[in-house]
Write a protein that holds these residues in place. Structure first.
Motif, PDB file in Angstrom:
ATOM      1  N   LEU A  24      31.732  11.647  45.628  1.00  0.00           N
ATOM      2  CA  LEU A  24      33.100  11.974  45.227  1.00  0.00           C
ATOM      3  C   LEU A  24      33.415  13.438  45.472  1.00  0.00           C
ATOM      4  O   LEU A  24      32.588  14.327  45.235  1.00  0.00           O
ATOM      5  CB  LEU A  24      33.305  11.648  43.746  1.00  0.00           C
ATOM      6  N   SER A  25      34.625  13.682  45.903  1.00  0.00           N
ATOM      7  CA  SER A  25      35.133  15.050  45.993  1.00  0.00           C
ATOM      8  C   SER A  25      35.587  15.486  44.603  1.00  0.00           C
ATOM      9  O   SER A  25      35.769  14.657  43.698  1.00  0.00           O
ATOM     10  CB  SER A  25      36.312  15.107  46.957  1.00  0.00           C
ATOM     11  N   PRO A  26      35.783  16.787  44.376  1.00  0.00           N
ATOM     12  CA  PRO A  26      36.290  17.223  43.067  1.00  0.00           C
ATOM     13  C   PRO A  26      37.589  16.542  42.676  1.00  0.00           C
ATOM     14  O   PRO A  26      37.796  16.213  41.497  1.00  0.00           O
ATOM     15  CB  PRO A  26      36.464  18.730  43.256  1.00  0.00           C
ATOM     16  N   THR A  74      31.601  18.850  46.674  1.00  0.00           N
ATOM     17  CA  THR A  74      31.213  18.136  45.465  1.00  0.00           C
ATOM     18  C   THR A  74      30.975  19.102  44.322  1.00  0.00           C
ATOM     19  O   THR A  74      30.650  20.257  44.533  1.00  0.00           O
ATOM     20  CB  THR A  74      29.944  17.290  45.711  1.00  0.00           C
ATOM     21  N   THR A  75      31.141  18.570  43.111  1.00  0.00           N
ATOM     22  CA  THR A  75      30.844  19.383  41.927  1.00  0.00           C
ATOM     23  C   THR A  75      29.560  18.917  41.253  1.00  0.00           C
ATOM     24  O   THR A  75      29.244  19.349  40.161  1.00  0.00           O
ATOM     25  CB  THR A  75      31.997  19.263  40.918  1.00  0.00           C
ATOM     26  N   ALA A 120      34.343  14.809  34.905  1.00  0.00           N
ATOM     27  CA  ALA A 120      34.883  13.520  35.329  1.00  0.00           C
ATOM     28  C   ALA A 120      36.035  13.086  34.426  1.00  0.00           C
ATOM     29  O   ALA A 120      35.950  13.178  33.196  1.00  0.00           O
ATOM     30  CB  ALA A 120      33.780  12.461  35.309  1.00  0.00           C
ATOM     31  N   ALA A 121      37.113  12.617  35.035  1.00  0.00           N
ATOM     32  CA  ALA A 121      38.230  12.073  34.267  1.00  0.00           C
ATOM     33  C   ALA A 121      37.772  10.832  33.513  1.00  0.00           C
ATOM     34  O   ALA A 121      36.872  10.118  33.972  1.00  0.00           O
ATOM     35  CB  ALA A 121      39.381  11.715  35.206  1.00  0.00           C
ATOM     36  N   PRO A 128      37.014   5.944  46.108  1.00  0.00           N
ATOM     37  CA  PRO A 128      36.705   5.046  47.234  1.00  0.00           C
ATOM     38  C   PRO A 128      36.248   3.714  46.663  1.00  0.00           C
ATOM     39  O   PRO A 128      35.560   3.660  45.643  1.00  0.00           O
ATOM     40  CB  PRO A 128      35.565   5.763  47.959  1.00  0.00           C
ATOM     41  N   GLY A 129      36.660   2.639  47.315  1.00  0.00           N
ATOM     42  CA  GLY A 129      36.300   1.355  46.724  1.00  0.00           C
ATOM     43  C   GLY A 129      35.450   0.507  47.649  1.00  0.00           C
ATOM     44  O   GLY A 129      35.709   0.428  48.844  1.00  0.00           O
ATOM     45  N   PRO A 130      34.446  -0.137  47.080  1.00  0.00           N
ATOM     46  CA  PRO A 130      33.947   0.067  45.710  1.00  0.00           C
ATOM     47  C   PRO A 130      33.085   1.331  45.631  1.00  0.00           C
ATOM     48  O   PRO A 130      32.495   1.739  46.650  1.00  0.00           O
ATOM     49  CB  PRO A 130      33.105  -1.184  45.458  1.00  0.00           C
ATOM     50  N   PRO A 131      32.956   1.958  44.460  1.00  0.00           N
ATOM     51  CA  PRO A 131      32.109   3.160  44.362  1.00  0.00           C
ATOM     52  C   PRO A 131      30.666   2.900  44.762  1.00  0.00           C
ATOM     53  O   PRO A 131      30.036   3.732  45.416  1.00  0.00           O
ATOM     54  CB  PRO A 131      32.227   3.552  42.884  1.00  0.00           C
ATOM     55  N   ALA A 132      30.124   1.732  44.352  1.00  0.00           N
ATOM     56  CA  ALA A 132      28.761   1.367  44.755  1.00  0.00           C
ATOM     57  C   ALA A 132      28.857   0.465  45.975  1.00  0.00           C
ATOM     58  O   ALA A 132      28.714  -0.758  45.885  1.00  0.00           O
ATOM     59  CB  ALA A 132      28.039   0.684  43.605  1.00  0.00           C
TER      60      ALA A 132
END
Length: 918
Positions: free
Chosen positions: A193-195, A5-6, A167-168, A205-209
């Motif tokens: 999240l990975s970098p 992770t970053t 983050a993009a 990944p879905g959903p994030p939450a």
């Protein structure tokens, strides 16, 4: 996925300024007296972080972190004894985190001890408690500081802080939308999240939450004591998904539960309402949105589908088509794509005869997109969902929907509509240069398939260039176009059926371009047609354009009428996104009419609605109006605050118009307080030729203020230079006050044998145009001129009229100038306030004292007052003797204290008059 992770720990607290000020007040008071405070907020909002910040910030004594020790908290008396012993005579801060987790006897002892805290000495009690359920009665009497979800800009700053901005954009928008302002949830999702995922190189990944992340943040707050309670919680959580707000009809929940439970349980005794729910009349809601989401996420899939099916049955039987279809779509376990059901959902969402709010239509379009198999059709429906989310005032929901709508294979019309919505989102809350590019692209993509929507996009692109102060881009965007065809689509597709505003858009475009090109003879007719349309229209878009055109033509009465009608139309439709804009035009019209109190009222409301709708750019315009309104009152702190906040957004997003108005407000406040040198310096940057000149459509409005400041500052040639341009502006007639202001400016620069006639001409023009404030300013300057020409009787008449005009329009700081001048004549205007040390000074000495306290040199004071430096030296010595001081520094302190006292008395008098509380 989670091993790399970053994300790093947050390095500072974001968006909790009000809460920290309340905590700081408690800490600062402890050396003198005790105090108590309760921090309340749903899980994840940062209660513990603020508690730790307070503990680190307290330096006056020890800090005690108190846990639910049965021995120490057995009774209130035991607890107070514990606190006295820990304090040992010194100030003590007691921190109690998560007080809601204490058992009932301990909470009761804590609450009783808090009520009798004064007997413990200089002890401050700082507690935190989760607000996922009703406030515990034992803690209900404590003063409360509430934590709300972070505003979108603050949440974005937190995300950028912990990811170093890696983050993009699409990932950033998705995370911010999912977090809904909950900082702990935002951080928990980001840690997953990975970098590669964070930078957008791999899918999220879905959903994030997901359920695990929500449970981690909620901390078990969603637990229910029984199966029945779990069903009720799940039913309310499911019903909210197809609701327009956070609450739902209790009867709907009751009827759905009857269908959901077996028949043998239907006659069972009803259970009390679960602690996570609150009831207001016939509506049910969760105390905590996070807990509501968690309850839904952890529900068993089969049970969730059953709940949605029960809700669908109740709604369909009552004729509620759109929410019924939504729940039916969530109740089925069939294939991921269901084109037939998607078509039905989209058709009902587009049906204007079916009453439904924008937010619900957005949900329906998004669900229809999920069920659509065709990529182009899916992109079109995601775009429609984003349109409705924007109209609902939810740009944070529109952005991820637009990201989902991206499809290069989609037709040009679909991509054009997506760019149109994206540009409108950025126009309200983003760099306006980016908005201009998106809207220009939308116009080109829509030109062939949807010419009316292309015209709407082009005019919105011109609005973006206008806001940026980019005149060439504005003219290029307003290039000549063919006359509109009948039957075009509206700017955003409305659920109540197709409308046509093409004619209004065309005339506005033609007239606006002619105005910017200086072809004033060609601008009046088309803009006049737009204004005339506002007299009979009842739709927001034509009314908003009518108000804008009226402002361009200087017809402030028509602008006020159209703005008020637009506001009423917007509220009838329930469009949260258009309401701030309608209030903006209305506030500007009131300001141009010289009705500063009304402008302030509308701008205050506009600021609230703009912030609720996530429109920081519109909020910046409202803050600029508030600064201009406050600049005529005795509120320098309010002016400085509004100016700073407006400029913060204006500089980040390229809002040249808002920046110019804010800087003009700061200069006008300087001028009103008798600081012409500072005012001339600020205004010179705005009105004098050069690359730093203010917004092309605004700087001329500030010219009269510059001339008024430049003359006492000795900058006569610069004043004459800009007055040539201003004369052309006055001749156009777009500003009803300009002709009178021009005569006033010429009087300021004229020799004595001509000034008298010019002042009289200015007053006559004011009588034609109306407006108390500008007429009073001219009367004040004329009265000053007459007094210096030793014509006291005439001067007294003009100054008395000026004072009455200023008082009538609430221009307190200018009224003070008129009173000072009347005192210098020996007149006695009605006194206000209580005597101060400055009351020992003569009017001339008082004026000199104020200038010197502001840092002016003797020469600068002499220039400002039109006297010799020797006269200033003489009076300044008298000032020092009268006040018993020896230095300019002491004079600044005395004057500052007196001014603060006067402002405080005026504030108290205003609050007493209006019934407002301090």
């Amino acid at each position: 996925m989670t091993g790399e992770t970053t994300v790093r720990t947050a390095v500072r607290i974001h968006g909790r300024g009000a809460q920290r000020r309340a905590l700081r007040a408690l800490l600062d008071g402890l050396p003198a007296h005790g105090g108590r405070l309760l921090l309340a907020g749903e899980p994840g909002l940062g209660r513990t972080t603020l508690l730790q910040w307070a503990a680190r910030s307290f330096r006056a004594g020890p800090v005690l972190h108190l846990g639910p020790d049965p021995e120490a908290t057995a009774t209130a008396g035991h607890l107070l004894d514990t606190l006295r012993a820990a304090a040992d005579g010194a100030p003590l801060l007691v921190c109690v985190d998560d007080a809601h987790l204490w058992d009932a006897p301990a909470r009761s002892a804590l609450g009783r001890a808090a009520e009798h805290l004064d007997s413990a000495g200089r002890v401050g009690l700082l507690l935190s408690a989760a607000s996922d359920r009703a406030v515990d009665p034992a803690l209900a009497r404590l003063p409360v500081v509430r934590l709300d979800p972070l505003a979108p800009p603050r949440a974005a700053a937190l995300l950028d802080d912990v990811t170093d901005g890696a983050a993009a954009p699409a990932v950033r928008e998705r995370l911010l939308a999912e977090a809904e302002g909950n900082p702990a949830l935002l951080l928990a999702m980001t840690r997953r999240l990975s970098p590669a995922e964070l930078r957008g190189h791999r899918p999220l990944p879905g959903p994030p939450a997901d359920a695990a992340t929500l449970v981690e943040v909620a901390g078990g707050a969603e637990a229910a004591p029984s199966a029945r309670a779990r069903d009720m919680l799940l039913t309310v959580a499911a019903a909210v998904r197809a609701s327009d707000g956070p609450d739902v009809d209790a009867g709907l929940v009751r009827d759905a539960l009857r269908r959901l439970r077996p028949a043998r349980e239907s006659g069972a005794r009803p259970e009390p309402l679960p602690a996570q729910l609150a009831r207001a009349g016939d509506r049910l809601r969760f105390h905590s949105p996070l807990v509501r989401r968690t309850v839904y996420a952890i529900g068993a899939p089969d049970r969730r589908r059953a709940v949605h099916g029960a809700l669908a049955e109740v709604l369909e039987s009552g004729g509620d088509r759109l929410p019924g279809l939504l729940h039916r779509s969530w109740s089925l376990s069939g294939p991921a794509r269901d084109p037939a059901r998607a078509d039905r959902l989209a058709a009902v969402a587009a049906d204007g005869t079916a009453p439904a709010p924008y937010r619900l239509r957005a949900t329906a379009y998004a669900r229809a997109a999920e069920l659509t198999a065709d990529p182009a059709g899916r992109a079109e429906r995601y775009t429609a969902a984003a349109e409705q989310a924007l109209l609902a005032g939810r740009p944070e929901q529109a952005r991820p929907l637009l990201a989902a709508a991206r499809d290069r294979a989609a037709p040009a019309a679909v991509r054009g509509r997506a760019e149109l919505v994206r540009g409108l989102v950025e126009l309200g809350d983003g760099p306006v240069g980016d908005a201009h590019q998106s809207l220009s692209l939308a116009a080109s993509l829509l030109a062939e398939a949807a010419p009316a929507e292309a015209a709407t996009a082009a005019l919105a692109a011109a609005d973006a260039a206008w806001a940026a102060g980019d005149l060439p881009a504005c003219l290029a965007t307003l290039a000549p176009e063919p006359a509109p065809r009948t039957g075009g689509a509206a700017s955003l597709r409305r659920p109540h059926g197709p409308t046509t505003v093409a004619a209004v858009m065309h005339h506005h475009r033609v007239g606006m371009r002619a105005l910017l090109e200086g072809r004033l003879d060609r601008a009046g007719a088309p803009l006049g047609q737009v204004v005339e349309r506002g007299r009979t229209e009842d739709r927001p878009e034509p009314l908003l354009r009518s108000a804008a055109a009226a402002l361009l033509l200087g017809d402030v009465d028509a602008a006020r009428r159209a703005g008020a009608r637009a506001l009423a139309a917007v509220r009838q439709l329930g469009s949260q996104s258009l309401e701030p804009r309608a209030l903006e035009y209305l506030a500007y019209a009131e300001l141009r009419a010289g009705r500063h109190p009304q402008a302030r009222t509308h701008a205050e409301e506009g600021l609230r609605t703009a912030l609720r709708a996530g429109q920081r750019n519109t909020a910046a315009h409202h803050r600029a109006v508030l600064a201009l309104a406050a600049s005529i009152e005795e509120e320098p702190d309010a002016v400085a605050r509004h100016v700073a906040e407006a400029l913060e957004t204006a500089r980040r997003h390229g809002l040249a118009q808002a920046a110019t108005l804010a800087q003009w407000a700061a200069a006008r406040a300087d001028l009103g307080r008798g600081r012409p040198f500072d005012a001339a310096d600020r205004l010179g940057l705005l009105v004098l030729p050069g690359p730093g000149r203010g917004h092309f459509a605004v700087w001329r409005l500030a010219v009269p203020c510059f001339v008024e400041a430049a003359v006492p500052a000795g900058r006569h040639e610069e004043a004459r230079e800009v007055l040539t341009d201003f004369a052309g502006w006055a001749a156009f007639g777009a500003d009803p006050q300009a002709a009178a202001q021009l005569a006033r400016c010429r009087a300021l620069l004229a020799p004595p044998d001509r000034a008298d006639d010019l002042y009289r001409q200015a007053l006559a023009r004011h009588d034609e145009a109306g407006g108390d404030f500008e007429r009073a300013r001219t009367a004040l300057l004329y009265g000053k001129w007459l007094r210096r020409r030793r014509r006291p009787r005439e001067a007294r008449d003009r100054l008395g009229a000026a004072l009455a005009g200023f008082e009538r329009c609430g221009a307190g700081v200018w009224a003070a100038q008129a009173r000072d001048e009347l005192r210098a004549l020996g007149a006695a205007p009605h006194a206000t306030g209580t005597p101060t040390p400055l009351g020992r000074l003569t009017p001339q000495q008082l004026r000199i004292a104020r200038y010197v306290a502001e840092g002016a040199t003797n020469r600068e004071v002499a220039l400002a007052l039109g006297v010799s430096t020797r006269t200033v030296d003489y009076h300044l010595r008298k000032v020092f003797a009268a006040l018993g001081i020896r230095s300019r520094l002491e004079l600044a302190r005395v004057v500052g204290q007196a001014e603060q006292g006067r402002a405080a008395r005026r504030t108290a008098a205003h609050q007493e008059k209006t019934g407002a509380r301090p």
